[in-house]
Design a protein around this motif. Structure first.
Motif, PDB file in Angstrom:
ATOM      1  N   ARG A 236      37.661  42.155   6.605  1.00 36.57           N
ATOM      2  CA  ARG A 236      38.899  41.443   6.922  1.00 36.57           C
ATOM      3  C   ARG A 236      40.088  42.089   6.205  1.00 36.57           C
ATOM      4  NH1 ARG A 236      37.404  35.414   5.409  1.00 36.57           N
ATOM      5  NH2 ARG A 236      36.129  36.562   3.886  1.00 36.57           N
ATOM      6  N   ASP A 257      38.639  40.553  11.092  1.00 34.83           N
ATOM      7  CA  ASP A 257      39.589  39.608  11.689  1.00 34.83           C
ATOM      8  C   ASP A 257      40.731  40.370  12.354  1.00 34.83           C
ATOM      9  OD1 ASP A 257      41.236  40.503   9.620  1.00 34.83           O
ATOM     10  OD2 ASP A 257      41.142  38.633   8.468  1.00 34.83           O
ATOM     11  N   ARG A 258      41.744  39.645  12.782  1.00 35.53           N
ATOM     12  CA  ARG A 258      42.855  40.276  13.503  1.00 35.53           C
ATOM     13  C   ARG A 258      43.670  41.202  12.614  1.00 35.53           C
ATOM     14  NH1 ARG A 258      47.553  36.991  12.637  1.00 35.53           N
ATOM     15  NH2 ARG A 258      47.034  35.048  11.549  1.00 35.53           N
ATOM     16  N   TRP A 272      34.463  38.488  15.964  1.00 38.74           N
ATOM     17  CA  TRP A 272      35.595  38.505  15.042  1.00 38.74           C
ATOM     18  C   TRP A 272      36.672  37.563  15.544  1.00 38.74           C
ATOM     19  CZ3 TRP A 272      37.104  44.055  13.069  1.00 38.74           C
ATOM     20  CH2 TRP A 272      35.983  44.643  12.435  1.00 38.74           C
ATOM     21  N   LYS A 273      36.899  37.626  16.855  1.00 42.05           N
ATOM     22  CA  LYS A 273      37.930  36.768  17.450  1.00 42.05           C
ATOM     23  C   LYS A 273      37.568  35.304  17.298  1.00 42.05           C
ATOM     24  CE  LYS A 273      38.784  40.291  21.017  1.00 42.05           C
ATOM     25  NZ  LYS A 273      38.671  40.597  22.460  1.00 42.05           N
ATOM     26  N   ASP A 276      38.212  34.097  13.767  1.00 44.50           N
ATOM     27  CA  ASP A 276      39.576  34.294  13.263  1.00 44.50           C
ATOM     28  C   ASP A 276      40.336  32.973  13.166  1.00 44.50           C
ATOM     29  OD1 ASP A 276      41.611  35.725  12.270  1.00 44.50           O
ATOM     30  OD2 ASP A 276      42.013  36.890  14.073  1.00 44.50           O
TER      31      ASP A 276
END
Length: 276
Positions: A236, A257-258, A272-273, A276
């Protein structure tokens, strides 16, 4: 930076006969919900060669499937080597096809890395050598099944690796960070390591074991990540945008993450999305 990776080295499941779901074995573990022998179809493989639980693999106990990448070998074997003949309608070809597939997967993985070398401007001095061995590797993938089964993959990998090592040395030598902790290096065992916020630009992390390592907000630009084990590593906020030899399989096995920056050739994993 733009994505220059050709579709040939990206998995196209729609043009594959579910080869990874049949040819490869796996054992019940944190990555797979049950044991399966090589050559035995997964119980979730449907008649159309699609996975019945594809959208829910991680929740069903198949994280290993979400991390696997054939680098386009599946469609090459299905549509080129066997010219569209599948193992269900031509069962006499099944075992042979399943033996060819892992050889092709290794060759296609090498193609992925060689295409990456050709995209690295800093490595222009060895682009000619990289292109020559890329073309040689591509020729191997287009040979008939009998030829492919006789390929000395280890010997060919050594030739490819020579180009990859030279690329790594050239790029890392130009990194602004020349000093890394002594524990950081090729093949390092860094399970659960606390590396949050570390400047790892230009680090040699070839084959490093980074299982569950904390790499949040770390800088991994210009680092050689070939073969590094990122299972459950926390990426992250990390910057891997200019890292070398990172694959989708490695990214899929990690957490992010983003805010995680990836090379343009790789996509953000769905899990991951969701987290998030």
């Amino acid at each position: 930076m733009i994505d220059t990776m050709p579709n040939e080295v990206r998995a196209d499941c729609m043009n594959c006969f579910g080869l990874c779901c049949v040819a490869l074995p796996y054992a019940k573990s944190a990555d797979f919900a049950f044991d399966k022998d090589g050559g035995t179809p997964c119980r979730h493989l449907q008649s159309n060669f699609r996975c019945a639980i594809h959208e829910d693999l991680r929740n069903k106990g198949f994280r290993g499937c979400t991390a696997y990448d054939c680098f386009g070998a599946g469609q090459k074997v299905s549509q080129v080597t066997y010219e569209g003949k599948d193992w269900r309608n031509s069962p006499e070809l099944a075992k042979e096809m399943f033996d060819v597939f892992p050889v092709m997967q290794q060759l296609h993985e090498m193609l992925w890395y060689l295409h990456e070398v050709l995209s690295i401007e800093r490595a222009q001095s060895i682009h000619r050598d990289a292109l020559a061995i890329l073309e040689e590797t591509e020729r191997l993938t287009r040979q008939n099944k009998d030829f492919i089964l006789q390929i000395d993959v280890s010997a060919h990998r050594r030739k490819v690796n020579g180009v990859l090592l030279r690329t790594s040395e050239i790029v890392r030598a130009k990194s602004p960070n020349k000093k890394h902790p002594k524990k950081i290096g090729r093949g390092s065992i860094l399970i659960g390591a606390k590396l949050r916020g570390f400047d790892l630009r230009g680090a040699n992390l070839r084959g490093a074991v980074l299982i569950a390592a904390d790499l949040r907000n770390s800088d991994l630009r210009m680092a050689d990540l070939i073969g590094a084990d990122f299972r459950d590593a926390d990426l992250r906020g990390a910057d891997l945008s200019e890292s070398m030899f990172l694959t989708q399989a490695q990214v899929n096995a990690a957490k992010g993450d983003r805010h995680t920056k990836l090379p343009p050739t790789l996509r953000v994993p769905d899990h991951w999305k969701a987290a998030d």
